[in-house]
Design an enzyme around this catalytic site. Structure first.
Site, short mmCIF file in Angstrom:
data_model
loop_
_atom_site.label_atom_id
_atom_site.label_comp_id
_atom_site.label_asym_id
_atom_site.label_seq_id
_atom_site.Cartn_x
_atom_site.Cartn_y
_atom_site.Cartn_z
CE LYS A 131 -5.15 -0.34 -0.28
NZ LYS A 131 -6.50 -0.90 -0.14
CB SER B 210 -3.47 7.16 0.32
OG SER B 210 -3.52 7.52 -1.05
#
Length: 321
Positions: free
Chosen positions: A52, A307
């Site tokens: 992110k 991720s």
């Protein structure tokens, strides 16, 4: 479609991220012995432990001085909030984070340590989005969306850029799906650089709204009570964003849903066999390769995007048993 993020936009995002984010490695996962190769894109190695930071930093660093002085606000279940907090501290910008009260403590504590102000809300998309919008309007904050934004998608797309540049022969890229910003950016980059490669989205069976959306041809929402059942807290978004969904329809070749047991087993195997820590959401793409190979496109070189690795310590210890 002209409103989709382009390769030059992703390349410009990569320039802004140089020296800020890690060019994460493709870590080999012990193969099944059938001539195929699985490489894990270890975004858990980013400074905040998740991909992110790419979208948050590339967006916030482009704000004007006036916008920076007023500060930023976002809504997130954890990793995007931490990315915004990290970026804001690095750039000297005030940050307010709207977070569900169900967010794991490890993620909340990290945001507080970075100096951000936390506003807790109910774990629904409506509560998150409405509260962030009201704060932005009342205080003049710039809203930094977690996924439904071209600037954020371009930043996340640098993951795909690195994958193809490091392995130009990649055949299949497996990507976790929540709000869709990551798969939107990755698929845009991969298809621009290697059109013949396949991009497959992966999500939990207990939060498979993106799979349903692709089947229906429109974003389909799941109730928060349903998505809240999955262990993968970062994938509990109730509906993919409109702009990410447009990218998915254009670039994504299929969707796979994995079980809770498969997620847990994959977290364990990533730790033991690849020496990588994955939070539940970070394990789903690898789980698709390990337990759903028959559903995947044929290929020799597969890449799964890990991720994030911001897992609650107690949960991780339980998973390793």
């Amino acid at each position: 479609m002209s409103d989709l993020v382009s390769l030059p936009e992703i390349e410009r995002a990569a320039e802004r991220l140089a020296g800020v984010t890690v060019r994460t490695p493709l870590v080999p996962f012990p193969g099944p012995g059938d001539g195929t190769e699985l490489l894990v894109k270890a975004e858990s190695l980013q400074p905040i432990g998740a991909f992110k930071l790419r979208g948050a930093y590339s967006t916030i660093s482009g704000l004007s001085e006036e916008e920076r002085e007023r500060g930023v606000v976002t809504h997130s279940s954890g990793n995007h909030a931490q990315a915004v907090a990290y970026t804001a501290r690095a750039l000297g910008i005030p940050a307010v984070l709207v977070m569900p009260h169900t967010t794991p403590g490890v993620k909340v504590d990290a945001c507080i340590a970075l100096g951000a102000e936390i506003v807790y809300v109910e774990p629904t998309a409506e509560a998150r989005e409405e509260t962030a919008a009201k704060l932005a309007a009342a205080h003049g904050f710039t809203l930094v969306p977690p996924y439904d934004d071209a600037r954020v998608i371009a930043g996340q797309g640098t993951v795909g850029l690195e994958i193809v540049r490091d392995r130009p022969d990649v055949d299949v890229v497996l990507v976790p799906v929540s709000g869709g910003g990551l798969i939107a950016g990755v698929s845009a980059a991969v298809k621009a650089l290697r059109p013949e490669a396949k991009v497959i989205g992966v999500e939990p069976e207990l939060a498979a709204d993106a799979r349903d959306s692709m089947r229906e041809g429109r974003p389909v929402a799941w109730d928060a009570e349903k998505t809240g059942r999955t262990i993968a807290d970062a994938l509990r978004v109730q509906r993919v964003g409109a702009l990410p969904f447009a990218h998915m329809r254009e670039h994504v070749d299929g969707m796979i849903a994995v079980t809770e047991d498969e997620i847990r087993r994959t977290m364990r195997r990533l730790a033991r066999e690849a020496r990588l820590i994955a939070e539940p959401a970070g394990a789903v793409a690898t789980a698709a390769f390990l337990y759903h190979r028959a559903e995947l496109p044929a290929g020799t070189t597969y890449v799964s995007v890990l991720s994030g690795g911001n897992v609650d310590p107690a949960l991780f210890l339980d998973v390793l048993k």
